[in-house]
Motif scaffolding. Structure first.
Motif, PDB file in Angstrom:
ATOM      1  N   VAL A 207      37.013  43.437  44.393  1.00  0.00           N
ATOM      2  CA  VAL A 207      37.980  42.910  43.425  1.00  0.00           C
ATOM      3  C   VAL A 207      37.680  43.578  42.093  1.00  0.00           C
ATOM      4  CG1 VAL A 207      38.892  40.876  42.251  1.00  0.00           C
ATOM      5  CG2 VAL A 207      38.151  40.709  44.642  1.00  0.00           C
ATOM      6  N   ASP A 208      38.606  44.400  41.617  1.00  0.00           N
ATOM      7  CA  ASP A 208      38.404  45.173  40.383  1.00  0.00           C
ATOM      8  C   ASP A 208      37.091  45.947  40.414  1.00  0.00           C
ATOM      9  OD1 ASP A 208      40.819  44.487  39.251  1.00  0.00           O
ATOM     10  OD2 ASP A 208      40.013  42.746  38.192  1.00  0.00           O
ATOM     11  N   GLY A 209      36.792  46.500  41.570  1.00  0.00           N
ATOM     12  CA  GLY A 209      35.611  47.351  41.730  1.00  0.00           C
ATOM     13  C   GLY A 209      34.339  46.621  42.069  1.00  0.00           C
ATOM     14  N   ALA A 210      34.298  45.286  41.928  1.00  0.00           N
ATOM     15  CA  ALA A 210      33.101  44.512  42.259  1.00  0.00           C
ATOM     16  C   ALA A 210      33.118  44.150  43.739  1.00  0.00           C
ATOM     17  CB  ALA A 210      33.038  43.251  41.413  1.00  0.00           C
ATOM     18  N   PRO A 211      31.997  44.292  44.452  1.00  0.00           N
ATOM     19  CA  PRO A 211      31.972  44.003  45.891  1.00  0.00           C
ATOM     20  C   PRO A 211      32.394  42.571  46.199  1.00  0.00           C
ATOM     21  CG  PRO A 211      29.975  45.155  45.210  1.00  0.00           C
ATOM     22  CD  PRO A 211      30.691  44.765  43.956  1.00  0.00           C
ATOM     23  N   ALA A 212      33.147  42.405  47.278  1.00  0.00           N
ATOM     24  CA  ALA A 212      33.563  41.074  47.728  1.00  0.00           C
ATOM     25  C   ALA A 212      32.585  40.592  48.788  1.00  0.00           C
ATOM     26  CB  ALA A 212      34.978  41.140  48.302  1.00  0.00           C
ATOM     27  N   THR A 213      31.805  39.582  48.449  1.00  0.00           N
ATOM     28  CA  THR A 213      30.755  39.125  49.364  1.00  0.00           C
ATOM     29  C   THR A 213      31.108  37.845  50.103  1.00  0.00           C
ATOM     30  OG1 THR A 213      29.663  37.926  47.558  1.00  0.00           O
ATOM     31  CG2 THR A 213      28.971  40.200  47.949  1.00  0.00           C
ATOM     32  N   SER A 214      32.079  37.083  49.608  1.00  0.00           N
ATOM     33  CA  SER A 214      32.468  35.831  50.249  1.00  0.00           C
ATOM     34  C   SER A 214      33.853  35.423  49.744  1.00  0.00           C
ATOM     35  CB  SER A 214      31.458  34.723  49.955  1.00  0.00           C
ATOM     36  OG  SER A 214      31.483  34.387  48.572  1.00  0.00           O
ATOM     37  N   VAL A 215      34.460  34.456  50.423  1.00  0.00           N
ATOM     38  CA  VAL A 215      35.764  33.951  49.983  1.00  0.00           C
ATOM     39  C   VAL A 215      35.661  33.371  48.587  1.00  0.00           C
ATOM     40  CG1 VAL A 215      37.500  32.168  50.379  1.00  0.00           C
ATOM     41  CG2 VAL A 215      36.672  33.533  52.297  1.00  0.00           C
ATOM     42  N   SER A 216      34.628  32.571  48.340  1.00  0.00           N
ATOM     43  CA  SER A 216      34.474  31.965  47.018  1.00  0.00           C
ATOM     44  C   SER A 216      34.278  33.024  45.937  1.00  0.00           C
ATOM     45  CB  SER A 216      33.297  30.983  47.013  1.00  0.00           C
ATOM     46  OG  SER A 216      32.102  31.630  47.385  1.00  0.00           O
ATOM     47  N   ASP A 217      33.638  34.128  46.295  1.00  0.00           N
ATOM     48  CA  ASP A 217      33.437  35.219  45.347  1.00  0.00           C
ATOM     49  C   ASP A 217      34.789  35.840  44.974  1.00  0.00           C
ATOM     50  OD1 ASP A 217      32.111  37.278  43.867  1.00  0.00           O
ATOM     51  OD2 ASP A 217      32.347  38.621  45.574  1.00  0.00           O
ATOM     52  N   VAL A 218      35.636  36.087  45.969  1.00  0.00           N
ATOM     53  CA  VAL A 218      36.948  36.692  45.712  1.00  0.00           C
ATOM     54  C   VAL A 218      37.839  35.748  44.915  1.00  0.00           C
ATOM     55  CG1 VAL A 218      39.075  37.552  46.780  1.00  0.00           C
ATOM     56  CG2 VAL A 218      36.850  38.175  47.743  1.00  0.00           C
ATOM     57  N   THR A 219      37.955  34.504  45.360  1.00  0.00           N
ATOM     58  CA  THR A 219      38.821  33.553  44.663  1.00  0.00           C
ATOM     59  C   THR A 219      38.322  33.295  43.245  1.00  0.00           C
ATOM     60  OG1 THR A 219      37.590  31.691  45.640  1.00  0.00           O
ATOM     61  CG2 THR A 219      39.586  32.428  46.772  1.00  0.00           C
ATOM     62  N   GLY A 220      37.002  33.292  43.065  1.00  0.00           N
ATOM     63  CA  GLY A 220      36.451  33.088  41.730  1.00  0.00           C
ATOM     64  C   GLY A 220      36.824  34.209  40.779  1.00  0.00           C
ATOM     65  N   ARG A 221      36.774  35.430  41.268  1.00  0.00           N
ATOM     66  CA  ARG A 221      37.118  36.578  40.416  1.00  0.00           C
ATOM     67  C   ARG A 221      38.604  36.580  40.066  1.00  0.00           C
ATOM     68  NH1 ARG A 221      33.000  40.191  40.013  1.00  0.00           N
ATOM     69  NH2 ARG A 221      31.286  39.949  41.507  1.00  0.00           N
ATOM     70  N   VAL A 222      39.446  36.184  41.025  1.00  0.00           N
ATOM     71  CA  VAL A 222      40.891  36.159  40.752  1.00  0.00           C
ATOM     72  C   VAL A 222      41.232  35.038  39.779  1.00  0.00           C
ATOM     73  CG1 VAL A 222      43.173  35.794  41.765  1.00  0.00           C
ATOM     74  CG2 VAL A 222      41.489  37.235  42.950  1.00  0.00           C
ATOM     75  N   THR A 223      40.675  33.869  39.979  1.00  0.00           N
ATOM     76  CA  THR A 223      41.044  32.711  39.150  1.00  0.00           C
ATOM     77  C   THR A 223      40.447  32.757  37.751  1.00  0.00           C
ATOM     78  OG1 THR A 223      39.213  31.437  40.144  1.00  0.00           O
ATOM     79  CG2 THR A 223      41.405  31.183  41.112  1.00  0.00           C
ATOM     80  N   ARG A 224      39.573  33.705  37.489  1.00  0.00           N
ATOM     81  CA  ARG A 224      39.075  33.851  36.107  1.00  0.00           C
ATOM     82  C   ARG A 224      40.119  34.546  35.214  1.00  0.00           C
ATOM     83  NH1 ARG A 224      33.695  34.385  38.365  1.00  0.00           N
ATOM     84  NH2 ARG A 224      33.860  36.650  38.569  1.00  0.00           N
ATOM     85  N   ARG A 225      41.185  35.024  35.816  1.00  0.00           N
ATOM     86  CA  ARG A 225      42.248  35.655  35.044  1.00  0.00           C
ATOM     87  C   ARG A 225      43.319  34.638  34.680  1.00  0.00           C
ATOM     88  NH1 ARG A 225      39.520  38.728  37.995  1.00  0.00           N
ATOM     89  NH2 ARG A 225      39.270  40.969  37.720  1.00  0.00           N
ATOM     90  N   LYS A 226      44.372  35.115  34.034  1.00  0.00           N
ATOM     91  CA  LYS A 226      45.507  34.274  33.696  1.00  0.00           C
ATOM     92  C   LYS A 226      46.719  34.738  34.498  1.00  0.00           C
ATOM     93  CE  LYS A 226      44.015  33.477  28.912  1.00  0.00           C
ATOM     94  NZ  LYS A 226      44.378  33.658  27.470  1.00  0.00           N
ATOM     95  N   PRO A 227      47.638  33.817  34.822  1.00  0.00           N
ATOM     96  CA  PRO A 227      48.851  34.243  35.514  1.00  0.00           C
ATOM     97  C   PRO A 227      49.553  35.367  34.756  1.00  0.00           C
ATOM     98  CG  PRO A 227      48.712  31.857  35.513  1.00  0.00           C
ATOM     99  CD  PRO A 227      47.595  32.346  34.625  1.00  0.00           C
ATOM    100  N   GLY A 228      49.908  36.403  35.462  1.00  0.00           N
ATOM    101  CA  GLY A 228      50.528  37.577  34.846  1.00  0.00           C
ATOM    102  C   GLY A 228      49.569  38.734  34.668  1.00  0.00           C
ATOM    103  N   ASP A 229      48.254  38.464  34.800  1.00  0.00           N
ATOM    104  CA  ASP A 229      47.267  39.541  34.703  1.00  0.00           C
ATOM    105  C   ASP A 229      47.227  40.337  36.002  1.00  0.00           C
ATOM    106  OD1 ASP A 229      46.595  38.727  32.180  1.00  0.00           O
ATOM    107  OD2 ASP A 229      44.734  37.716  32.757  1.00  0.00           O
ATOM    108  N   PRO A 230      46.936  41.630  35.933  1.00  0.00           N
ATOM    109  CA  PRO A 230      46.805  42.433  37.152  1.00  0.00           C
ATOM    110  C   PRO A 230      45.407  42.279  37.753  1.00  0.00           C
ATOM    111  CG  PRO A 230      46.533  43.833  35.246  1.00  0.00           C
ATOM    112  CD  PRO A 230      46.856  42.463  34.717  1.00  0.00           C
ATOM    113  N   VAL A 231      45.311  42.444  39.057  1.00  0.00           N
ATOM    114  CA  VAL A 231      44.028  42.455  39.736  1.00  0.00           C
ATOM    115  C   VAL A 231      44.094  43.532  40.820  1.00  0.00           C
ATOM    116  CG1 VAL A 231      44.758  40.621  41.329  1.00  0.00           C
ATOM    117  CG2 VAL A 231      42.324  41.088  41.006  1.00  0.00           C
TER     118      VAL A 231
END
Length: 351
Positions: free
Chosen positions: A167-191
């Motif tokens: 996700v944005d170049g950071a390794p995805a190690t678990s579901v919680s890791d991926v969802t955490g990285r996405v939800t740290r953004r705001k709606p409308g931000d690119p990922v």
């Protein structure tokens, strides 16, 4: 017959007829009842082991490690009538609950059944991971796309079965890791999500949108699942049983088969609880009916998630000991103490 008597007779008949008709009208409730229990150390009616391990040494087991189930009547495709609901409210082993607690609004019975099947599959994999992690057997984790939601940014860009690798170049190690990285953004931000499909790597940049239930939470419209690469094969076969609540008992069975000690000591132990790959035990629904089913099957000990302790204490059948299970590790330790090891057994009373 006087006019008054005739009027009262007709009125009484109408009330009776209306009452009978009303009693047979369908109502938006579901009846939950004790379901079958199955021994995860045993075999099905065809003689096939519920838990089978190939490619790794296993050991003989004894006793029982039963998972419990709840059956239901009702639902959008065949609602129960008012009389059945009223009868269920006075019966001790039946719970009458609003339909939406089992069938969320807008979801068909088929959709719910499909979701229960998915949850059972995921719980089995989590149980395998939890048992092997407890035994310090190395496994490799993958984050996989389970489904893609229609009308969301990921539709047509990602597919079920894709492995999410970054996700944005950071390794995805678990579901919680991926969802955490996405939800740290705001709606409308690119990922930017890196994925692997059919052995080939790719990347896709998606613009997040607000979640349907929370306008402040960004989503891209994918349902993820942790998938694991195990060093040997584990098969769990339970027929058409669905839902995630047997995870703890599956994990205990796998652990028992892979260790030389006899975990149960010959005891009849039943239980319930979801489980994470790290061995954390979570609460489930229908605890009252599951305890009744366990006791009827012959269980004397019931492993209970901490989140269900209050309800379990209020409805515990006679002769059933509740042992609080916070993690797979604590459940194993409690069973060992039941068999004579030193230590204390956590109970629902002292949660």
């Amino acid at each position: 017959m006087s006019r008054r008597a005739a009027t009262l007779t007709v009125a009484s008949v109408l009330v009776l007829v209306l009452g009978m008709v009303g009693a047979l009208l369908p109502v938006p409730y579901v009846a939950l009842m004790p379901g079958p229990t199955s021994d995860t150390l045993g075999t099905d009616d065809k003689g096939v082991p519920l838990v089978r391990i190939d490619g790794q040494r296993t050991y003989p087991t004894d006793g029982h490690l039963n998972f419990t189930t709840v059956t239901y009547r009702g639902g959008p495709g065949g609602r129960i009538d008012l009389l059945t609901a009223l009868r269920g409210w006075v019966e001790g082993d039946v719970a009458i609950v609003p339909e939406e607690t089992v069938f969320p609004k807008g979801e068909s019975q088929q959709k719910v059944d499909e979701e229960n099947t998915r949850q059972m599959r995921d719980s089995q994999e989590s149980a395998e991971a939890a048992a092997l992690n407890e035994l310090k057997i190395p496994i490799r984790n993958q984050v996989q796309v389970d489904s893609v939601q229609k009308g969301k940014p990921a539709e047509g860009r990602l597919k079920p079965g894709d492995e999410i690798v970054s996700v944005d170049g950071a390794p995805a190690t678990s579901v919680s890791d991926v969802t955490g990285r996405v939800t740290r953004r705001k709606p409308g931000d690119p990922v930017t999500i890196g994925y692997r499909r059919d052995g080939k790597d790719g990347k896709v940049t998606l613009t997040t949108v607000p979640a349907p239930t929370d306008a402040k939470r960004p989503v891209v419209g994918i349902v993820l699942a942790d998938r694991f690469k195990f060093p040997f094969k584990i098969d769990i076969s339970v027929g058409d049983v669905g839902g995630p609540s047997a995870g703890l008992m599956f994990a205990l069975a796998i652990y028992d088969k892979l260790t030389p000690e006899n975990l149960t000591g010959g005891k009849f132990i039943a239980g319930t609880g979801t489980i994470t790959p790290k061995g954390e035990v979570g609460p489930i629904g229908g605890i009252q009916q599951k305890m009744i089913a366990a006791r009827r099957a012959g269980a004397a000990v019931f492993l209970t998630p901490a989140g269900n302790c209050k309800d379990a204490l209020a409805a515990r059948p006679d002769g059933l000991r509740l042992v609080r299970a916070d993690t797979l590790k604590s459940a194993i330790e409690s069973i060992n103490v039941l068999n004579g090891a030193k230590g204390t057994i956590p109970s629902c009373e002292n949660r």
